[in-house]
Scaffold this motif. Structure first.
Motif, PDB file in Angstrom:
ATOM      1  N   ALA A  42     -29.870   2.122  13.545  1.00  0.00           N
ATOM      2  CA  ALA A  42     -29.212   1.640  12.316  1.00  0.00           C
ATOM      3  C   ALA A  42     -27.889   2.365  12.105  1.00  0.00           C
ATOM      4  CB  ALA A  42     -30.130   1.867  11.107  1.00  0.00           C
ATOM      5  N   ILE A  43     -27.889   3.690  12.328  1.00  0.00           N
ATOM      6  CA  ILE A  43     -26.667   4.482  12.132  1.00  0.00           C
ATOM      7  C   ILE A  43     -25.574   3.992  13.083  1.00  0.00           C
ATOM      8  CG2 ILE A  43     -25.651   6.784  12.541  1.00  0.00           C
ATOM      9  CD1 ILE A  43     -28.176   7.977  11.296  1.00  0.00           C
ATOM     10  N   VAL A  46     -24.134   0.682  11.973  1.00  0.00           N
ATOM     11  CA  VAL A  46     -23.226   0.821  10.838  1.00  0.00           C
ATOM     12  C   VAL A  46     -21.915   1.482  11.271  1.00  0.00           C
ATOM     13  CG1 VAL A  46     -22.910   1.967   8.608  1.00  0.00           C
ATOM     14  CG2 VAL A  46     -25.077   0.865   9.133  1.00  0.00           C
ATOM     15  N   LEU A  47     -22.032   2.558  12.070  1.00  0.00           N
ATOM     16  CA  LEU A  47     -20.831   3.293  12.478  1.00  0.00           C
ATOM     17  C   LEU A  47     -19.887   2.440  13.311  1.00  0.00           C
ATOM     18  CD1 LEU A  47     -22.089   6.867  13.517  1.00  0.00           C
ATOM     19  CD2 LEU A  47     -20.846   6.232  11.475  1.00  0.00           C
ATOM     20  N   LEU A  48     -20.481   1.635  14.205  1.00  0.00           N
ATOM     21  CA  LEU A  48     -19.639   0.941  15.175  1.00  0.00           C
ATOM     22  C   LEU A  48     -19.328  -0.496  14.782  1.00  0.00           C
ATOM     23  CD1 LEU A  48     -21.309   2.317  18.435  1.00  0.00           C
ATOM     24  CD2 LEU A  48     -19.385   3.257  17.190  1.00  0.00           C
ATOM     25  N   SER A  50     -17.617  -1.987  12.362  1.00  0.00           N
ATOM     26  CA  SER A  50     -16.234  -2.386  12.083  1.00  0.00           C
ATOM     27  C   SER A  50     -15.321  -2.212  13.301  1.00  0.00           C
ATOM     28  CB  SER A  50     -15.681  -1.639  10.874  1.00  0.00           C
ATOM     29  OG  SER A  50     -16.094  -0.311  10.877  1.00  0.00           O
ATOM     30  N   LEU A  51     -15.818  -1.472  14.302  1.00  0.00           N
ATOM     31  CA  LEU A  51     -14.994  -1.281  15.508  1.00  0.00           C
ATOM     32  C   LEU A  51     -15.238  -2.370  16.551  1.00  0.00           C
ATOM     33  CD1 LEU A  51     -15.423   2.570  15.934  1.00  0.00           C
ATOM     34  CD2 LEU A  51     -13.409   1.375  15.129  1.00  0.00           C
ATOM     35  N   LYS A  52     -16.343  -3.113  16.348  1.00  0.00           N
ATOM     36  CA  LYS A  52     -16.709  -4.136  17.339  1.00  0.00           C
ATOM     37  C   LYS A  52     -15.639  -5.213  17.476  1.00  0.00           C
ATOM     38  CE  LYS A  52     -21.692  -3.674  17.341  1.00  0.00           C
ATOM     39  NZ  LYS A  52     -22.894  -4.033  16.598  1.00  0.00           N
ATOM     40  N   LEU A  61     -25.169   5.231  22.991  1.00  0.00           N
ATOM     41  CA  LEU A  61     -25.061   6.441  22.172  1.00  0.00           C
ATOM     42  C   LEU A  61     -26.420   6.836  21.592  1.00  0.00           C
ATOM     43  CD1 LEU A  61     -21.731   5.711  20.277  1.00  0.00           C
ATOM     44  CD2 LEU A  61     -22.112   7.533  21.918  1.00  0.00           C
ATOM     45  N   TYR A 152     -20.365  11.117  12.199  1.00  0.00           N
ATOM     46  CA  TYR A 152     -19.307  10.803  11.238  1.00  0.00           C
ATOM     47  C   TYR A 152     -19.195  11.932  10.220  1.00  0.00           C
ATOM     48  CZ  TYR A 152     -16.209   8.640   7.946  1.00  0.00           C
ATOM     49  OH  TYR A 152     -15.124   8.410   7.147  1.00  0.00           O
ATOM     50  N   THR A 155     -14.100  12.014  10.078  1.00  0.00           N
ATOM     51  CA  THR A 155     -13.639  11.117  11.148  1.00  0.00           C
ATOM     52  C   THR A 155     -14.841  10.834  12.046  1.00  0.00           C
ATOM     53  OG1 THR A 155     -12.986  13.028  12.463  1.00  0.00           O
ATOM     54  CG2 THR A 155     -11.229  11.936  11.243  1.00  0.00           C
ATOM     55  N   LEU A 156     -14.683   9.815  12.884  1.00  0.00           N
ATOM     56  CA  LEU A 156     -15.765   9.490  13.814  1.00  0.00           C
ATOM     57  C   LEU A 156     -15.575  10.380  15.042  1.00  0.00           C
ATOM     58  CD1 LEU A 156     -18.086   7.434  13.878  1.00  0.00           C
ATOM     59  CD2 LEU A 156     -16.595   5.894  15.105  1.00  0.00           C
ATOM     60  N   ASN A 157     -16.456  11.380  15.179  1.00  0.00           N
ATOM     61  CA  ASN A 157     -16.283  12.373  16.242  1.00  0.00           C
ATOM     62  C   ASN A 157     -17.208  12.090  17.414  1.00  0.00           C
ATOM     63  OD1 ASN A 157     -14.559  13.730  14.436  1.00  0.00           O
ATOM     64  ND2 ASN A 157     -16.305  14.765  13.513  1.00  0.00           N
TER      65      ASN A 157
ATOM     66  N   PHE B  50      -8.763   7.628  12.825  1.00  0.00           N
ATOM     67  CA  PHE B  50     -10.060   8.086  12.320  1.00  0.00           C
ATOM     68  C   PHE B  50     -11.122   8.228  13.424  1.00  0.00           C
ATOM     69  CE2 PHE B  50      -9.293   3.616  11.641  1.00  0.00           C
ATOM     70  CZ  PHE B  50     -10.330   3.028  12.343  1.00  0.00           C
ATOM     71  N   ILE B  51     -10.665   8.212  14.674  1.00  0.00           N
ATOM     72  CA  ILE B  51     -11.612   8.403  15.778  1.00  0.00           C
ATOM     73  C   ILE B  51     -11.159   9.586  16.617  1.00  0.00           C
ATOM     74  CG2 ILE B  51     -12.666   7.367  17.842  1.00  0.00           C
ATOM     75  CD1 ILE B  51     -12.200   4.634  16.580  1.00  0.00           C
ATOM     76  N   ARG B  52     -12.047  10.544  16.853  1.00  0.00           N
ATOM     77  CA  ARG B  52     -11.724  11.683  17.714  1.00  0.00           C
ATOM     78  C   ARG B  52     -12.581  11.565  18.961  1.00  0.00           C
ATOM     79  NH1 ARG B  52      -9.485  15.265  13.790  1.00  0.00           N
ATOM     80  NH2 ARG B  52      -8.654  16.488  15.505  1.00  0.00           N
ATOM     81  N   PHE B  75     -20.086   7.280  27.646  1.00  0.00           N
ATOM     82  CA  PHE B  75     -19.867   6.206  26.686  1.00  0.00           C
ATOM     83  C   PHE B  75     -18.359   6.007  26.583  1.00  0.00           C
ATOM     84  CE2 PHE B  75     -18.768   4.868  22.399  1.00  0.00           C
ATOM     85  CZ  PHE B  75     -19.569   3.742  22.270  1.00  0.00           C
ATOM     86  N   LEU B 177     -12.783   2.162   9.252  1.00  0.00           N
ATOM     87  CA  LEU B 177     -14.243   2.275   9.228  1.00  0.00           C
ATOM     88  C   LEU B 177     -14.764   2.107   7.807  1.00  0.00           C
ATOM     89  CD1 LEU B 177     -15.053   5.347  11.472  1.00  0.00           C
ATOM     90  CD2 LEU B 177     -15.624   2.982  11.913  1.00  0.00           C
ATOM     91  N   ILE B 179     -18.002   3.185   6.089  1.00  0.00           N
ATOM     92  CA  ILE B 179     -19.244   3.939   6.256  1.00  0.00           C
ATOM     93  C   ILE B 179     -19.960   4.051   4.914  1.00  0.00           C
ATOM     94  CG2 ILE B 179     -20.241   6.149   7.030  1.00  0.00           C
ATOM     95  CD1 ILE B 179     -18.706   4.913   9.265  1.00  0.00           C
ATOM     96  N   PHE B 183     -24.755   7.739   5.025  1.00  0.00           N
ATOM     97  CA  PHE B 183     -24.608   8.197   6.408  1.00  0.00           C
ATOM     98  C   PHE B 183     -23.626   9.350   6.511  1.00  0.00           C
ATOM     99  CE2 PHE B 183     -26.076   3.827   7.546  1.00  0.00           C
ATOM    100  CZ  PHE B 183     -27.290   4.258   8.048  1.00  0.00           C
TER     101      PHE B 183
END
Lengths: 276, 214
Positions: A42-43, A46-48, A50-52, A61, A152, A155-157, B50-52, B75, B177, B179, B183
């Motif tokens: 689920a995480i 949600v995280l990915l 909007s990037l799809k 992942l 997250y 930023t998305l690390n 916003f992505i590292r 990945f 993003l 979120i 989360f």
């Protein structure tokens, strides 16, 4: 002192409560694993999500590192409760069974007696964290394998697998400092309260209040630095892209300082108290 | 809407020229068409605010007329647009071209050509290509798609004779993003100003392509 510490270790190992606690920790771990698997999917969704629209993803992942990160998030509320029950029991059981009078009527220094209990409480806490780390690590990597970790935090690390493994190891180490603080608190509460059930209630209340106050902003940066609930979440610092080592050392040193003060207070109170 | 107006204007002002496809572009297309398949190692450096993400390596498998495949032990995130070095997508359907003259970019004189697909099935609406007519290859492109926004490509080549690049920089629009709060880390600070800011951001990816195998 050495003999007293050894005697405390033997007592701890002989009581069934200790093994129930370790069993409970393992059970909690397993339950968190099951929920982490579903929560992990689920995480990631949600995280990915909007990037799809802009990216293709190659690889997965949902791996041992993500599961361990979710486990880390789940453990720090449930495990301290078990640790606090066991560590406070090291002293409250002596009051309940009346063995404290028997021991202290002999030529045993009160300071050494309570000091040995603090040492064993700290040792037991470190053992539980090591047990958690090894068991959850084996389970996570065996079932889910290795891979990049995504977290997250502002930023998305993304962290490569080897880097993620190191960060998780450091997070367990930092979490151990928080757990040590909780175990010292419960032992000190046991010194003041003496009765098992009341000490458990006080310990649980302390844990809940600490978690509730975690998000409280005192408005002054320096006050936030020294406000102990804020220090409990230091392990999360390892999942920012750049680790703020200065903050990690400062927070953990302050927390250890609080722990040492509490031990001093506990030993001082115990020495002043009547045995009965 | 802006793209439609641009296209209409171009068609009206260059109605005489639009019937013929640019000869220099056709020479380049012929060179690109000769590439039937290749595999290469791609090194990806993603630059999105916003992505590292650390530098990633993947294997690229290209076969003409098929979807390009990527494989990696890690990945990897690959932009949906900007990895079509052979411009298959652009030349897939019939198109018309408009010569926009010469322009100097990075000290190099380049021919600017507008490419407008004339088939409704084409996903691309308009492409501006910057051609190196001496070495017969595409140096830069600005591409507008019908549904997926626009992106630009800047290509660098190892040797003057190469038709496939060894370095590509792609810039594209990427959605911010979204979120849910549950989360976020317990102590994550929420920057309300940042949350209210525009939904779209510009992202870039630098791609090194090496070890081409044909």
């Amino acid at each position: 002192m050495k003999t007293l510490v050894w005697a405390e270790i033997v007592k701890l190992m002989k009581q069934s409560k200790t093994y129930y606690a370790l069993g409970a920790v393992f059970l909690i771990e397993c339950l968190i694993f099951i929920t982490a698997y579903y929560q992990g999917s689920a995480i990631l969704d949600v995280l990915l999500d909007s990037l799809k629209q802009s990216f293709y993803f190659e690889g997965t992942l949902l791996n041992g590192n993500l599961i361990l990160y979710i486990v880390l998030n789940g453990l720090w509320f449930n495990v301290p409760l078990i640790i606090m029950i066991i560590t406070s029991g090291i002293l409250t059981d002596e009051y309940k069974d009346g063995t404290i009078q028997t021991t202290l009527l002999q030529a045993v220094d009160k300071g050494s007696f309570i000091g040995a209990k603090y040492v064993v409480a700290i040792g037991f806490t470190l053992f539980v964290i090591a047990f958690m780390m090894v068991s959850s690590g084996i389970l996570a990597y065996t079932i889910f394998g290795k891979g990049d970790l995504v977290v997250y935090l502002q930023t998305l690390n993304f962290f490569p697998a080897a880097d993620a493994f190191q960060r998780i190891g450091w997070a367990f180490a930092s979490g151990a400092v928080a757990m040590l603080f909780y175990s010292v608190v419960s032992m000190t509460l046991a010194v003041w309260i003496k009765e098992a059930a009341k000490t458990w209630i006080a310990s649980a209340l302390f844990l809940i209040i600490t978690n509730l106050l975690l998000k409280l902003d005192l408005g002054i940066a320096i006050a936030n630095h020294f406000f102990f609930p804020k220090l409990m979440d230091t392990w999360q610092a390892f999942f920012y892209h750049e680790i703020d080592w200065g903050l990690v050392w400062l927070n953990n040193t302050i927390l250890l300082g609080y722990g040492v003060c509490l031990i001093g207070l506990g030993v001082w109170t115990f020495r002043k108290q009547d045995i009965g | 809407m802006k793209i439609i107006w641009m296209m209409a204007l171009l068609l009206l002002t260059h109605v005489g020229m639009a019937q013929e496809v640019d000869a220099d572009l056709m020479k380049i297309k012929k060179r690109l068409d000769a590439v039937q398949r290749f595999t290469a190692t791609v090194v990806l450096d993603l630059d999105v605010p916003f992505i590292r993400m650390p530098t990633k390596t993947a294997q690229m498998h290209y076969e003409k007329g098929k979807q390009t495949r990527f494989s990696s032990d890690d990945f990897v995130m690959l932009p949906k647009r900007g990895l079509d070095f052979s411009f298959d997508e652009l030349f897939k359907y019939p198109f018309i071209t408009v010569d926009r003259g010469m322009e100097t970019r990075s000290g190099q004189s380049l021919k600017v050509v507008h490419v407008i697909p004339s088939d409704n099935r084409a996903e691309l609406a308009l492409a501006t290509l910057y051609l190196d007519i001496i070495n017969q290859r595409i140096m830069q492109s600005e591409i507008n798609t019908r549904k997926e926004g626009s992106y630009t490509l800047s290509m660098h080549y190892a040797k003057p004779s190469d038709i496939l690049p060894n370095r590509v920089e792609a810039t594209f629009a990427v959605e911010r993003l979204k979120i849910p709060f549950n989360f976020m880390g317990k102590d994550t600070q929420i920057d309300r100003q940042q949350l209210k800011s525009t939904d779209k951001k510009t992202g870039a990816i630098k791609i090194q392509i090496k070890d081409y195998k044909f």
